[in-house]
Write an enzyme that holds these catalytic residues in place. Sequence first.
Site, short mmCIF file in Angstrom:
data_model
loop_
_atom_site.label_atom_id
_atom_site.label_comp_id
_atom_site.label_asym_id
_atom_site.label_seq_id
_atom_site.Cartn_x
_atom_site.Cartn_y
_atom_site.Cartn_z
N HIS A 56 -29.91 -33.00 21.74
CA HIS A 56 -29.33 -33.60 22.86
C HIS A 56 -30.08 -32.71 24.19
O HIS A 56 -30.43 -31.66 23.92
CB HIS A 56 -27.74 -33.19 23.14
CG HIS A 56 -26.98 -33.76 22.04
ND1 HIS A 56 -26.80 -33.27 20.78
CD2 HIS A 56 -26.16 -34.75 22.28
CE1 HIS A 56 -25.79 -33.83 20.14
NE2 HIS A 56 -25.49 -34.85 20.90
N ASP A 59 -28.99 -29.19 24.23
CA ASP A 59 -29.16 -28.37 22.94
C ASP A 59 -30.26 -27.64 23.19
O ASP A 59 -30.74 -26.60 22.86
CB ASP A 59 -29.48 -29.16 21.88
CG ASP A 59 -28.18 -30.07 21.16
OD1 ASP A 59 -27.24 -29.76 21.72
OD2 ASP A 59 -28.54 -31.07 20.56
N MET A 90 -36.19 -38.23 17.92
CA MET A 90 -34.77 -38.84 18.76
C MET A 90 -34.56 -37.84 19.46
O MET A 90 -34.43 -36.74 19.38
CB MET A 90 -33.73 -39.43 17.65
CG MET A 90 -32.63 -40.10 18.34
SD MET A 90 -31.30 -38.80 18.85
CE MET A 90 -30.23 -38.77 17.56
N GLU A 183 -24.40 -45.76 19.42
CA GLU A 183 -23.99 -45.21 18.14
C GLU A 183 -22.16 -45.36 18.28
O GLU A 183 -21.54 -44.74 19.20
CB GLU A 183 -24.09 -43.59 18.12
CG GLU A 183 -23.51 -42.99 16.98
CD GLU A 183 -23.83 -41.58 16.66
OE1 GLU A 183 -24.86 -41.15 17.30
OE2 GLU A 183 -23.09 -40.81 15.94
N LYS A 185 -18.22 -45.63 17.36
CA LYS A 185 -17.22 -44.63 16.76
C LYS A 185 -16.13 -45.00 17.18
O LYS A 185 -15.69 -45.27 18.42
CB LYS A 185 -17.51 -43.11 17.18
CG LYS A 185 -16.63 -42.29 16.34
CD LYS A 185 -17.19 -40.70 16.90
CE LYS A 185 -16.34 -39.68 16.04
NZ LYS A 185 -16.62 -38.50 16.25
N GLU A 219 -23.34 -44.36 11.89
CA GLU A 219 -22.98 -43.29 11.05
C GLU A 219 -21.92 -43.35 10.09
O GLU A 219 -21.05 -44.00 10.29
CB GLU A 219 -22.46 -42.28 12.24
CG GLU A 219 -21.89 -40.80 11.62
CD GLU A 219 -21.82 -39.67 12.44
OE1 GLU A 219 -22.58 -39.45 13.44
OE2 GLU A 219 -20.73 -38.85 12.27
N HIS A 222 -18.29 -42.64 10.88
CA HIS A 222 -17.64 -43.43 11.94
C HIS A 222 -17.08 -44.75 11.39
O HIS A 222 -15.75 -45.12 11.64
CB HIS A 222 -18.67 -43.66 12.94
CG HIS A 222 -19.10 -42.33 13.76
ND1 HIS A 222 -19.90 -42.45 14.77
CD2 HIS A 222 -18.73 -41.18 13.56
CE1 HIS A 222 -20.13 -41.23 15.10
NE2 HIS A 222 -19.56 -40.32 14.32
N ASP A 247 -27.42 -42.40 11.09
CA ASP A 247 -26.84 -41.05 10.82
C ASP A 247 -26.12 -40.84 9.77
O ASP A 247 -25.01 -41.47 9.30
CB ASP A 247 -25.79 -40.69 12.20
CG ASP A 247 -26.58 -40.16 13.55
OD1 ASP A 247 -27.59 -40.11 13.48
OD2 ASP A 247 -25.50 -39.84 14.45
N ASP A 257 -13.43 -37.11 12.27
CA ASP A 257 -15.03 -36.93 11.73
C ASP A 257 -15.23 -35.80 11.14
O ASP A 257 -15.16 -34.73 11.46
CB ASP A 257 -15.67 -37.17 13.01
CG ASP A 257 -17.26 -37.41 12.79
OD1 ASP A 257 -17.66 -37.27 11.70
OD2 ASP A 257 -17.93 -37.64 13.79
N ASP A 259 -17.99 -34.99 9.35
CA ASP A 259 -19.49 -34.50 9.10
C ASP A 259 -19.90 -33.76 7.99
O ASP A 259 -20.68 -32.93 7.89
CB ASP A 259 -19.88 -33.58 10.34
CG ASP A 259 -19.90 -34.59 11.68
OD1 ASP A 259 -20.37 -35.64 11.49
OD2 ASP A 259 -19.51 -33.81 12.64
N ASP A 289 -26.81 -36.40 10.50
CA ASP A 289 -25.73 -35.95 11.56
C ASP A 289 -24.52 -35.14 10.89
O ASP A 289 -23.43 -35.83 10.93
CB ASP A 289 -25.48 -37.02 12.49
CG ASP A 289 -24.61 -36.32 13.67
OD1 ASP A 289 -24.40 -35.27 13.79
OD2 ASP A 289 -24.10 -37.20 14.45
C1 GCO Z 1 -20.22 -37.28 16.76
C2 GCO Z 1 -21.56 -37.78 17.04
C3 GCO Z 1 -22.62 -37.12 17.66
C4 GCO Z 1 -23.94 -38.08 17.90
C5 GCO Z 1 -24.71 -37.38 18.78
C6 GCO Z 1 -25.88 -37.81 19.02
O1 GCO Z 1 -19.23 -37.81 16.23
O2 GCO Z 1 -19.82 -36.12 17.37
O3 GCO Z 1 -21.77 -38.36 15.79
O4 GCO Z 1 -22.89 -36.15 16.95
O5 GCO Z 1 -24.48 -38.67 16.96
O6 GCO Z 1 -24.05 -36.69 20.05
O7 GCO Z 1 -25.85 -39.00 20.01
MN MN Z 2 -23.66 -39.29 15.02
MN MN Z 3 -20.06 -38.19 14.19
#
Ligand code: GCO
Ligand code: MN
Ligand code: MN
Length: 388
Positions: A56, A59, A90, A183, A185, A219, A222, A247, A257, A259, A289
């Site tokens: 990002h 980041d 990316m 993306e 979600k 993702e 998601h 992702d 989420d 992760d 991700d």
């Molecule tokens: C989340 C998202 C993020 C995005 C990231 C890239 O659920 O927080 O998956 O991690 O992927 O901001 O745009």
């Molecule tokens: Mn993501």
């Molecule tokens: Mn996510």
Amino acid sequence: MGNSFTPKREDKFAFGLWTIGHLGTDPFGTATRPPIYPADFVRKLGELNVWGVSFHDDDLLPYKSTLAEQDKIKKDFRKALDDSGVVVSMSTTNLFTHPVFKDGAFTSNDPQIRKYAIQKVLNALDVGAEFGAPTAVFWGGREGVEAAGSKYPLDALERYREAMNFFIGYIKDKGYKMRMALEPKPNEPRGDTFLPTIGHAMAFIETLDDPSMVGINPEVAHETMAGLSFYQGVAQAIWQEKLFHIDLNDQKIGRYDQDLRFGSEGIKDNFFLVRLLEKTGYAGPKHFDSRPYRNEHGDGIWEFAKNSMKNYLALAEKARAYDADPEVQAAHKVSGHDSLSQKTVGGYSSDSANKLKQEVFDADKLAERGYFNERLDQLAIDHILGLK
Ligand code: GCO
Ligand code: MN
Ligand code: MN
């Protein structure tokens, strides 16, 4: 098996700065790990044979950092990329952390904030282009509502479209070799997010000024949160030539989420997902991700990274073995799997319609056949469990 599943650059694995580098913060607790300097992160990825890194804007270049600080970070980052051979796979824009985005970014009710969000993206696209990022991802984390009456959804979608069309114009105008990926979600952090699923996002893309420049970045977590099959969603994205990025992580159904490490939870779905990506020759980044457990520390976070890649490679090998298995091939035959690739009636003509209407079908008879799915599915399980 007989291999240690060590990644190669051509496997095109990628990690975001915010993933392995996640500080372990959550809504209930503060950081459990120290931050990693972007250049050091890249060098470590290189040691692990990771192909790409993503980030990002914030980041890489922290909010409110001075121009001198930013120059130093970018110089060190560039040197680490050159030394390690890691590429920027990316880049994306953080449109969710700062409280200014609490009501949304492109869909905030405040026009000044909408403009600020678009400006922030333009700057992030410049940074992405500077480092050769081929894809810009758009995760609309704050684009949504808790109070349904607070935004007229048709207006919100119109503003979302306006913003995306603006970026299409900007990328063309600047001559950046970059595509964009939305993306989806379903929720979190907002109660309801606009463009909640792969399907919503793909339909939205078709309404943009140049749909060819925009695809999706689905993702695992998601779609799974929403109880949908990630595998089926990704398959449709591939079929529509919209899988620009992916992702990879893991997730229990119906939760926030999580992760989780790829391949640590929904093994069967992941098996079919990897098989699909390999079979169709998906050529984009295999981007993780995900984040190490909050109680992980030290080398454990790099073990998490290695295991994410190992799980992918192991599943790819299992998938190859599954497809090469004569028993699977025989089960495919009797299930009718292979005849699904044959045309049913072909293109329409009044002639073919008339002929079809003359054909006699005995539905009761046709209903008698079996499809032997129990056998076929158990073969997948046998392979996953290592029984074959
Ligand atoms: C989340 C998202 C993020 C995005 C990231 C890239 O659920 O927080 O998956 O991690 O992927 O901001 O745009
Ligand atoms: Mn993501
Ligand atoms: Mn996510």
